[in-house]
Design a protein around this motif. Structure first.
Motif, PDB file in Angstrom:
ATOM      1  N   ALA A   1       8.531   6.981   2.927  1.00 38.72           N
ATOM      2  CA  ALA A   1       7.398   6.099   2.650  1.00 38.72           C
ATOM      3  C   ALA A   1       6.126   6.937   2.632  1.00 38.72           C
TER       4      ALA A   1
ATOM      5  N   LEU B   1       9.447  -1.223   7.385  1.00 34.59           N
ATOM      6  CA  LEU B   1       8.274  -0.361   7.446  1.00 34.59           C
ATOM      7  C   LEU B   1       7.287  -0.976   8.426  1.00 34.59           C
TER       8      LEU B   1
ATOM      9  N   ASP C   1       0.808  -1.218   0.000  1.00 32.26           N
ATOM     10  CA  ASP C   1       0.000   0.000   0.000  1.00 32.26           C
ATOM     11  C   ASP C   1       0.840   1.266   0.000  1.00 32.26           C
ATOM     12  N   TRP C   2       2.146   1.102  -0.043  1.00 30.30           N
ATOM     13  CA  TRP C   2       3.047   2.235   0.132  1.00 30.30           C
ATOM     14  C   TRP C   2       3.903   2.487  -1.102  1.00 30.30           C
TER      15      TRP C   2
ATOM     16  N   GLN D   1       2.836   9.586   6.038  1.00 28.78           N
ATOM     17  CA  GLN D   1       4.222   9.542   5.578  1.00 28.78           C
ATOM     18  C   GLN D   1       5.153   9.188   6.725  1.00 28.78           C
TER      19      GLN D   1
ATOM     20  N   ASN E   1       1.879   6.718   1.797  1.00 34.32           N
ATOM     21  CA  ASN E   1       0.763   5.811   1.591  1.00 34.32           C
ATOM     22  C   ASN E   1       0.069   6.112   0.266  1.00 34.32           C
ATOM     23  N   GLN E   2      -0.218   5.076  -0.513  1.00 33.69           N
ATOM     24  CA  GLN E   2      -0.864   5.291  -1.811  1.00 33.69           C
ATOM     25  C   GLN E   2      -2.306   5.780  -1.691  1.00 33.69           C
TER      26      GLN E   2
END
Length: 496
Positions: A327, A397, A308-309, A336, A329-330
């Motif tokens: 990182a 992560l 998802d990232w 972040q 998030n989509q």
């Protein structure tokens, strides 16, 4: 005859094609789409650029104490860049795109004899020593139709893998740049088979070749804004072209989120994304990460999709500020995380002296990461590198942020590759021997590490320098291919 129905002759041709490639032309699975379902058919394995080659294996002792056998070709493949396979017997290499390397006169693609590493056929696609066009690296890939697709300069060619014959060539738009100064630095593809690519430019009036033009032309920033282009590879025609707000250095990354397909692009201080639907681009103004870099950091390389990232690292050019891993998030760009894994770590004295004026405005540089991260979504691990402290790190992560798992001394200017199943992942990359300087080295080692612990488990003999900014190429049978800058192709086989 009904549309799409196969005649007996068409069926016979398809059957012969399958037999020729050991029936490898099976239907492309959803996980592979639109790439051919081999160990490696795209530059970084998948459209999200993870660099996880799970079909490749490490055949040595996972506890270490391994030897590495080598087989080296003649100097047949100058500035070899990437390799793709239909299967273990059908091996192809693209190179010639580093016009600043002696012997590189423009893009070529070749079929390699698996046993001798000699070329079976070679197609020299362009001769930049004659036409003066900018010679800058593109890439080769194999789509589900089993054809080779090669991008170089402002051209995209479709190649017959059996004969090396060029089937078709498409000239891509160049926007405000002259054709001679335009290059498309690789391409990517959506699951429904649309190719996506982005242009970069050499300054008008500059004749410097290869990647050196991005730094050594009188004003490398005096270039047009990049174009984002989509192509139908079957008809070999452009679907959509948009002019981006600024020049964009890193190639596009493609990810899917909540049923939509997105193209991610690294701008100077942030990331933007465009939705892609049937090859048409739509800017997604609802996804805005804001500024993700710190003061003094330089732009990121290509981001990588990890579940998802979206993850990446900055400082693709030398920087006076330590590197950050980011990182985003989509689904929600406000989510972040960021970490500086090498902040405060010492720079070897010779490296510090060589890069004392390489940072922005002539400041001392302490960080340079010309390759992007590798990411393992099955293990939630990101693998980062920084050439100036000469270190590599694994970063996890978690739900609350990014955490360093391990760090090791290893100096590289290349991408890393992850091979093997999730519980036995191995990280493969290059290591520049001291006191040679990154970017100016004459030699490299190939190094295999336990991806979970960072423990070194194999190291090759000393090798000629690899083409900078490329990647060790995972292969079948527990072997890897190593592309020497001067044209050597080396097969490496670790064993107990």
């Amino acid at each position: 005859m009904a549309a799409g129905r196969m005649t007996p002759k068409m069926k016979m041709i398809r059957r012969l094609f399958c037999l020729l490639f050991l029936c490898a032309c099976q239907t492309v699975s959803a996980a592979d789409a639109p790439w051919f379902p081999s160990l490696s058919s795209f530059e970084h394995h998948d459209s999200g650029r993870s660099r996880v080659f799970s079909k490749a294996k490490f055949k040595g002792n996972f506890s270490g104490n391994n030897e590495v056998d080598t087989l080296t070709s003649s100097n047949a493949y100058p500035s070899g860049y990437n390799m793709v396979y239909l299967n273990a017997k059908n091996v192809f290499i693209y190179g010639g795109g580093y016009g600043d390397v002696p012997g590189s006169i423009g893009a070529f693609v070749a079929k390699v004899d698996r046993h001798t590493l000699a070329p079976i056929w070679t197609n020299q696609l362009v001769d930049t020593s004659q036409n003066g066009e900018w010679d800058y690296p593109g890439s080769v890939a194999i789509l589900g139709d089993g054809r080779l697709y090669v991008i170089y300069g402002y051209r995209l060619s479709k190649i017959d893998p059996v004969t090396g014959r060029t089937i078709a060539t498409l000239e891509l738009p160049t926007g405000q740049g002259a054709q001679a100064n335009t290059s498309y630095d690789g391409f990517n593809a959506t699951a429904d088979g649309v190719l996506v690519m982005k242009s970069i430019y050499r300054q008008a009036g500059c004749s410097i070749q290869g990647p050196d033009a991005l730094l050594d032309c009188p004003d490398p920033t005096d270039v047009p804004a990049s174009l984002l282009v989509s192509v139908d590879p079957h008809r070999m025609r452009v679907i959509d072209t948009i002019t981006l707000p600024q020049p964009v250095a890193a190639p596009p990354t493609i990810g899917m989120n909540h049923g939509s397909t997105y193209v991610y692009l690294a701008e100077d201080t942030t990331v933007v994304r465009y939705r892609v639907k049937k090859g048409m681009f739509f800017l997604d103004n609802s996804w805005q990460p804001g500024t993700v870099t710190l003061g003094g950091q330089t732009t990121a390389t290509s981001y990588v999709v990890m579940g998802d990232w979206l993850v990446g690292q900055v400082n693709s050019l030398p920087s006076a500020t330590a590197l950050s891993i980011i990182a985003i998030n989509q689904a929600d760009a406000s989510q972040q995380f960021s970490i500086q894994p090498f902040a405060g770590d010492p720079i070897p004295p010779l490296v510090a002296a060589a890069f004392s004026t390489a940072g922005p405005g002539g400041s001392p540089a302490i960080s340079w990461a010309p390759a992007s991260v590798s990411a393992d979504p099955r293990r939630d691990l990101i693998y980062a590198t920084d050439s100036l402290p000469g270190e590599i790190a694994a970063i996890e992560l978690t739900k609350t942020g990014l955490q360093i798992v391990w760090k090791a001394n290893q100096t590289t200017t290349e991408f890393t590759a992850l091979i093997g199943p999730p519980k036995k992942r191995v990280l493969v990359g290059t290591d520049i021997p001291g006191p040679q300087l990154p970017g100016n080295n004459l030699n490299d080692f190939a190094v295999w590490r336990n991806a979970q612990t960072g423990e070194e488990i194999a190291r090759s003999p000393l090798l000629p320098a690899m083409t900078q900014g490329t990647m060790i190429q995972p292969y079948y049978l527990g072997e890897i291919f190593y592309e020497g800058r001067s044209g050597q192709l080396v097969e490496l086989r670790p064993h107990r």
